[in-house]
Design a protein around this motif. Structure first.
Motif, PDB file in Angstrom:
ATOM      1  N   GLU A  23       0.984  -1.258  -0.118  1.00 18.91           N
ATOM      2  CA  GLU A  23       0.013   0.060  -0.047  1.00 18.91           C
ATOM      3  C   GLU A  23       0.923   1.328   0.030  1.00 18.91           C
ATOM      4  O   GLU A  23       0.589   2.182  -0.609  1.00 18.91           O
ATOM      5  CB  GLU A  23      -1.012  -0.088   1.130  1.00 18.91           C
ATOM      6  N   ALA A  24       2.012   1.138   0.630  1.00 17.87           N
ATOM      7  CA  ALA A  24       3.011   2.399   0.612  1.00 17.87           C
ATOM      8  C   ALA A  24       3.807   2.596  -0.395  1.00 17.87           C
ATOM      9  O   ALA A  24       4.552   3.555  -0.537  1.00 17.87           O
ATOM     10  CB  ALA A  24       3.799   2.327   2.034  1.00 17.87           C
ATOM     11  N   GLY A  25       3.837   1.533  -1.357  1.00 19.61           N
ATOM     12  CA  GLY A  25       4.619   1.262  -2.450  1.00 19.61           C
ATOM     13  C   GLY A  25       4.337   2.193  -3.892  1.00 19.61           C
ATOM     14  O   GLY A  25       5.054   2.222  -4.783  1.00 19.61           O
ATOM     15  N   GLY A  26       3.282   3.107  -3.495  1.00 23.15           N
ATOM     16  CA  GLY A  26       2.883   3.814  -4.706  1.00 23.15           C
ATOM     17  C   GLY A  26       1.620   3.629  -5.604  1.00 23.15           C
ATOM     18  O   GLY A  26       1.302   4.572  -6.220  1.00 23.15           O
ATOM     19  N   ALA A  27       1.149   2.195  -5.459  1.00 11.41           N
ATOM     20  CA  ALA A  27       0.034   2.197  -6.256  1.00 11.41           C
ATOM     21  C   ALA A  27      -1.025   1.332  -5.195  1.00 11.41           C
ATOM     22  O   ALA A  27      -1.226   0.179  -5.558  1.00 11.41           O
ATOM     23  CB  ALA A  27       0.386   1.164  -7.548  1.00 11.41           C
ATOM     24  N   PRO A  28      -1.623   2.166  -4.309  1.00 12.84           N
ATOM     25  CA  PRO A  28      -2.378   1.429  -3.205  1.00 12.84           C
ATOM     26  C   PRO A  28      -3.731   0.954  -3.929  1.00 12.84           C
ATOM     27  O   PRO A  28      -4.310   1.529  -4.951  1.00 12.84           O
ATOM     28  CB  PRO A  28      -2.769   2.613  -2.224  1.00 12.84           C
ATOM     29  N   MET A  29      -3.997  -0.332  -3.317  1.00 19.15           N
ATOM     30  CA  MET A  29      -5.324  -0.984  -3.735  1.00 19.15           C
ATOM     31  C   MET A  29      -6.571  -0.426  -3.036  1.00 19.15           C
ATOM     32  O   MET A  29      -7.672  -0.178  -3.493  1.00 19.15           O
ATOM     33  CB  MET A  29      -5.311  -2.377  -3.440  1.00 19.15           C
ATOM     34  N   PHE A  30      -6.382   0.199  -1.888  1.00 18.14           N
ATOM     35  CA  PHE A  30      -7.346   0.634  -1.192  1.00 18.14           C
ATOM     36  C   PHE A  30      -7.548   2.157  -0.707  1.00 18.14           C
ATOM     37  O   PHE A  30      -6.281   2.732  -0.544  1.00 18.14           O
ATOM     38  CB  PHE A  30      -7.380   0.108   0.381  1.00 18.14           C
ATOM     39  N   SER A  31      -8.615   3.017  -1.190  1.00 18.25           N
ATOM     40  CA  SER A  31      -8.808   4.400  -0.841  1.00 18.25           C
ATOM     41  C   SER A  31      -8.575   4.500   0.542  1.00 18.25           C
ATOM     42  O   SER A  31      -8.896   3.705   1.573  1.00 18.25           O
ATOM     43  CB  SER A  31      -9.854   4.855  -1.450  1.00 18.25           C
ATOM     44  N   GLU A  32      -8.494   5.844   1.172  1.00 21.08           N
ATOM     45  CA  GLU A  32      -8.733   6.253   2.436  1.00 21.08           C
ATOM     46  C   GLU A  32     -10.028   5.873   2.970  1.00 21.08           C
ATOM     47  O   GLU A  32     -10.139   5.660   4.285  1.00 21.08           O
ATOM     48  CB  GLU A  32      -8.138   7.817   2.873  1.00 21.08           C
ATOM     49  N   ALA A  33     -11.004   6.331   2.202  1.00 20.45           N
ATOM     50  CA  ALA A  33     -12.641   5.963   2.608  1.00 20.45           C
ATOM     51  C   ALA A  33     -12.545   4.558   2.789  1.00 20.45           C
ATOM     52  O   ALA A  33     -13.269   4.102   3.781  1.00 20.45           O
ATOM     53  CB  ALA A  33     -13.464   6.286   1.283  1.00 20.45           C
ATOM     54  N   VAL A  34     -12.056   3.519   2.016  1.00 24.13           N
ATOM     55  CA  VAL A  34     -12.258   2.132   2.163  1.00 24.13           C
ATOM     56  C   VAL A  34     -11.565   1.644   3.510  1.00 24.13           C
ATOM     57  O   VAL A  34     -12.153   0.979   4.297  1.00 24.13           O
ATOM     58  CB  VAL A  34     -11.696   1.320   1.153  1.00 24.13           C
ATOM     59  N   LEU A  35     -10.270   2.096   3.537  1.00 19.84           N
ATOM     60  CA  LEU A  35      -9.702   1.955   5.123  1.00 19.84           C
ATOM     61  C   LEU A  35     -10.113   2.334   6.192  1.00 19.84           C
ATOM     62  O   LEU A  35     -10.660   1.712   7.173  1.00 19.84           O
ATOM     63  CB  LEU A  35      -8.074   2.300   4.824  1.00 19.84           C
ATOM     64  N   ALA A  36     -11.156   3.648   6.124  1.00 22.99           N
ATOM     65  CA  ALA A  36     -11.779   4.243   7.026  1.00 22.99           C
ATOM     66  C   ALA A  36     -12.980   3.226   7.433  1.00 22.99           C
ATOM     67  O   ALA A  36     -13.360   3.040   8.641  1.00 22.99           O
ATOM     68  CB  ALA A  36     -11.976   5.534   6.764  1.00 22.99           C
ATOM     69  N   ASN A  37     -13.461   2.794   6.464  1.00 18.79           N
ATOM     70  CA  ASN A  37     -14.797   1.910   6.728  1.00 18.79           C
ATOM     71  C   ASN A  37     -14.563   0.446   7.251  1.00 18.79           C
ATOM     72  O   ASN A  37     -15.078   0.096   8.072  1.00 18.79           O
ATOM     73  CB  ASN A  37     -15.596   1.867   5.209  1.00 18.79           C
ATOM     74  N   ILE A  38     -13.444   0.082   6.612  1.00 12.14           N
ATOM     75  CA  ILE A  38     -12.808  -1.161   7.422  1.00 12.14           C
ATOM     76  C   ILE A  38     -12.783  -0.995   8.747  1.00 12.14           C
ATOM     77  O   ILE A  38     -13.195  -1.976   9.553  1.00 12.14           O
ATOM     78  CB  ILE A  38     -11.694  -1.907   6.517  1.00 12.14           C
ATOM     79  N   ILE A  39     -11.737   0.337   9.395  1.00 11.41           N
ATOM     80  CA  ILE A  39     -11.764   0.359  10.625  1.00 11.41           C
ATOM     81  C   ILE A  39     -12.959   0.481  11.308  1.00 11.41           C
ATOM     82  O   ILE A  39     -13.046   0.024  12.448  1.00 11.41           O
ATOM     83  CB  ILE A  39     -10.691   1.639  10.778  1.00 11.41           C
ATOM     84  N   ARG A  40     -14.019   1.204  10.670  1.00 15.45           N
ATOM     85  CA  ARG A  40     -15.346   1.485  11.631  1.00 15.45           C
ATOM     86  C   ARG A  40     -16.194  -0.124  11.835  1.00 15.45           C
ATOM     87  O   ARG A  40     -16.885  -0.058  12.830  1.00 15.45           O
ATOM     88  CB  ARG A  40     -16.313   2.049  10.742  1.00 15.45           C
ATOM     89  N   PHE A  41     -15.664  -1.386  11.097  1.00 17.22           N
ATOM     90  CA  PHE A  41     -16.355  -2.300  11.291  1.00 17.22           C
ATOM     91  C   PHE A  41     -15.594  -3.206  12.327  1.00 17.22           C
ATOM     92  O   PHE A  41     -16.361  -4.070  13.173  1.00 17.22           O
ATOM     93  CB  PHE A  41     -16.122  -3.366  10.170  1.00 17.22           C
ATOM     94  N   TYR A  42     -14.418  -2.872  13.107  1.00 16.54           N
ATOM     95  CA  TYR A  42     -13.880  -3.460  14.221  1.00 16.54           C
ATOM     96  C   TYR A  42     -14.837  -3.122  15.260  1.00 16.54           C
ATOM     97  O   TYR A  42     -15.173  -2.013  15.623  1.00 16.54           O
ATOM     98  CB  TYR A  42     -12.397  -2.857  14.233  1.00 16.54           C
ATOM     99  N   GLY A  43     -15.301  -4.252  16.244  1.00 18.70           N
ATOM    100  CA  GLY A  43     -15.974  -3.829  17.339  1.00 18.70           C
ATOM    101  C   GLY A  43     -17.535  -3.584  16.981  1.00 18.70           C
ATOM    102  O   GLY A  43     -18.272  -3.623  17.958  1.00 18.70           O
ATOM    103  N   HIS A  44     -17.833  -3.595  15.798  1.00 16.24           N
ATOM    104  CA  HIS A  44     -19.248  -3.542  15.412  1.00 16.24           C
ATOM    105  C   HIS A  44     -19.640  -5.092  15.330  1.00 16.24           C
ATOM    106  O   HIS A  44     -19.172  -6.127  15.074  1.00 16.24           O
ATOM    107  CB  HIS A  44     -19.268  -2.927  13.959  1.00 16.24           C
ATOM    108  N   ALA A  45     -21.141  -5.088  15.568  1.00 12.61           N
ATOM    109  CA  ALA A  45     -21.617  -6.296  15.698  1.00 12.61           C
ATOM    110  C   ALA A  45     -21.595  -7.081  14.399  1.00 12.61           C
ATOM    111  O   ALA A  45     -21.625  -8.461  14.516  1.00 12.61           O
ATOM    112  CB  ALA A  45     -23.222  -5.993  15.923  1.00 12.61           C
TER     113      ALA A  45
END
Length: 179
Positions: A73-95
């Motif tokens: 992801e840090a290599g210059g051609a990331p697969m995940f946008s910031e929005a996708v990563l933020a949404n994945i983070i939001r699912f942690y702890g979610h039912a």
């Protein structure tokens, strides 16, 4: 110090990599130290890799795979946008955390299967057929994409059903009913 036990303690067919406190990775199959890039290549080659702490035997595979993803992801051609990563983070702890992992896994597998079928079928494609394929006129593409979309819709329906059940259970715990 590395030992020459090979894949001892691992499931058959697994490539066991030991991680030492000095952060070095040791491939028990080849009895050599390897880099994270080489572990990545093993994964790319569809090898079944397991990484274990050399002292405790703790399974470190997930953390090493996440480290590889982070480097990619840090290599210059990331697969995940910031929005996708933020949404994945939001699912942690979610039912729905557990269900989201299964949903992503099944969709990535369906996409991988689609990619494999396209690669297999593209070996027999003429330039004319390729032009038709690229214009989305190909029944083959529509059929394969239809299967992917259908699987995705099924998973979404299952996720909605699970959410409905959890809502009913939660409301029931408080003596309430859903209208």
């Amino acid at each position: 110090m590395p030992d020459n036990q090979g894949a001892t303690g691992g499931k058959s067919g697994q490539r066991v990599i030991k991680k030492y406190p000095n952060r070095r990775l040791y491939d028990t199959d080849t009895s050599t130290y390897i880099t994270l890039a080489e572990v990545r290549q093993l994964v790319m080659d569809h090898q079944n890799v397991v990484v274990r702490d050399a002292k405790s035997g703790e399974d470190l595979t997930r953390s090493i795979l996440l480290q590889i993803i982070l480097e990619e992801e840090a290599g210059g051609a990331p697969m995940f946008s910031e929005a996708v990563l933020a949404n994945i983070i939001r699912f942690y702890g979610h039912a729905m955390q557990g269900f989201m992992g299964a949903y992503l896994e099944k969709n990535v597998q369906a996409f991988t299967d689609l990619q494999t079928r396209l690669a297999e079928q593209s070996q027999h494609i003429t330039p004319e057929m390729w032009a038709q394929f690229m214009n989305l006129q190909s029944p083959m593409l529509k059929g394969m994409m239809g299967n992917y979309v259908e699987q995705s819709q099924t998973m979404l329906a299952q996720m909605q059903e699970q959410m409905q059940k959890q809502t009913e259970q939660m409301l029931g715990a408080f003596g309430l009913k859903q209208r």
